[in-house]
Scaffold this motif. Structure first.
Motif, PDB file in Angstrom:
ATOM      1  N   GLU A   1       0.810  -1.223   0.000  1.00  0.00           N
ATOM      2  CA  GLU A   1       0.000   0.000   0.000  1.00  0.00           C
ATOM      3  C   GLU A   1       0.841   1.271   0.000  1.00  0.00           C
ATOM      4  O   GLU A   1       0.306   2.345  -0.272  1.00  0.00           O
ATOM      5  CB  GLU A   1      -0.969  -0.005   1.188  1.00  0.00           C
ATOM      6  N   THR A   2       2.125   1.184   0.285  1.00  0.00           N
ATOM      7  CA  THR A   2       2.993   2.364   0.267  1.00  0.00           C
ATOM      8  C   THR A   2       4.085   2.241  -0.798  1.00  0.00           C
ATOM      9  O   THR A   2       5.071   2.967  -0.761  1.00  0.00           O
ATOM     10  CB  THR A   2       3.638   2.578   1.649  1.00  0.00           C
ATOM     11  N   LEU A   3       3.889   1.339  -1.733  1.00  0.00           N
ATOM     12  CA  LEU A   3       4.898   1.057  -2.748  1.00  0.00           C
ATOM     13  C   LEU A   3       5.207   2.294  -3.584  1.00  0.00           C
ATOM     14  O   LEU A   3       4.313   3.011  -4.023  1.00  0.00           O
ATOM     15  CB  LEU A   3       4.397  -0.073  -3.644  1.00  0.00           C
ATOM     16  N   ALA A   4       6.491   2.519  -3.778  1.00  0.00           N
ATOM     17  CA  ALA A   4       6.994   3.619  -4.595  1.00  0.00           C
ATOM     18  C   ALA A   4       8.320   3.150  -5.199  1.00  0.00           C
ATOM     19  O   ALA A   4       8.916   2.187  -4.695  1.00  0.00           O
ATOM     20  CB  ALA A   4       7.210   4.872  -3.741  1.00  0.00           C
ATOM     21  N   PRO A   5       8.804   3.814  -6.234  1.00  0.00           N
ATOM     22  CA  PRO A   5      10.089   3.385  -6.807  1.00  0.00           C
ATOM     23  C   PRO A   5      11.203   3.291  -5.756  1.00  0.00           C
ATOM     24  O   PRO A   5      12.019   2.377  -5.796  1.00  0.00           O
ATOM     25  CB  PRO A   5      10.384   4.468  -7.855  1.00  0.00           C
ATOM     26  N   ALA A   6      11.193   4.187  -4.798  1.00  0.00           N
ATOM     27  CA  ALA A   6      12.242   4.194  -3.769  1.00  0.00           C
ATOM     28  C   ALA A   6      12.095   3.070  -2.748  1.00  0.00           C
ATOM     29  O   ALA A   6      13.026   2.789  -2.000  1.00  0.00           O
ATOM     30  CB  ALA A   6      12.245   5.543  -3.050  1.00  0.00           C
ATOM     31  N   THR A   7      10.928   2.406  -2.703  1.00  0.00           N
ATOM     32  CA  THR A   7      10.710   1.353  -1.703  1.00  0.00           C
ATOM     33  C   THR A   7      10.697  -0.043  -2.309  1.00  0.00           C
ATOM     34  O   THR A   7      10.317  -1.002  -1.630  1.00  0.00           O
ATOM     35  CB  THR A   7       9.389   1.593  -0.938  1.00  0.00           C
ATOM     36  N   LEU A   8      11.132  -0.178  -3.547  1.00  0.00           N
ATOM     37  CA  LEU A   8      11.112  -1.493  -4.183  1.00  0.00           C
ATOM     38  C   LEU A   8      12.051  -2.489  -3.513  1.00  0.00           C
ATOM     39  O   LEU A   8      11.829  -3.690  -3.583  1.00  0.00           O
ATOM     40  CB  LEU A   8      11.422  -1.376  -5.674  1.00  0.00           C
ATOM     41  N   GLY A   9      13.082  -2.013  -2.823  1.00  0.00           N
ATOM     42  CA  GLY A   9      13.962  -2.910  -2.081  1.00  0.00           C
ATOM     43  C   GLY A   9      13.213  -3.627  -0.972  1.00  0.00           C
ATOM     44  O   GLY A   9      13.435  -4.819  -0.722  1.00  0.00           O
TER      45      GLY A   9
END
Length: 152
Positions: free
Chosen positions: A22-30
């Motif tokens: 639900e908080t997925l963003a390019p910066a959180t793909l790790g």
């Protein structure tokens, strides 16, 4: 689909997964990649890939091809065999001239390993009805075909 009351999910595997999705963003793909076991498999109507790096590429592609993608998990359940199920909406904006807001409704079947990492993530949703029917010419053909095959 109407928004359901906020989930009261007590399974830590699902709680973590839902929070990341639900908080997925390019910066959180790790963080997303860390959810999956080394031999994990991800299947949806367009992809069938194995391994966290390949799964990450599916989501990188999502961010490259649509605007404002966002997952909203509506419900979650643990199955009798230890698997789990999610009911979700995927919101995004198309990159056409109209920048049309879209919503895909689907479900996911999940299986976990002993460490709580995802072994299988299989999405089920209808691309013909939820995507292709919006395409000029193709959409009309698919709608007529669906109407022809429907029970009367």
């Amino acid at each position: 689909m109407d928004r359901l009351p906020r989930l009261a999910c007590s399974d830590p595997r699902l709680t973590r997964l839902i929070a990341i999705y639900e908080t997925l963003a390019p910066a959180t793909l790790g963080a997303l990649e860390a959810l999956f076991a080394p031999q994990a498999r991800f299947v949806d109507p367009f992809n069938d890939v194995s391994g966290p790096a390949a799964i990450r590429r599916v989501f990188e592609h999502m961010f490259e091809t649509v605007d404002a993608p966002r997952f909203e998990v509506l419900d979650a359940a643990i199955g009798a065999g230890g698997g789990a199920f999610l009911l979700w909406n995927f919101h995004f904006q198309s990159r056409d001239k109209q920048r049309t807001p879209r919503c895909i409704q689907g479900t996911s079947h999940l299986r976990f390993d002993e460490q709580g990492r995802v072994l299988l993530h299989q999405d089920h949703w209808d691309p013909a009805r939820q995507l292709y029917e919006g395409v000029p010419l193709l959409g009309g053909l698919l709608r007529r075909l669906r109407e022809h095959l429907a029970a009367r």
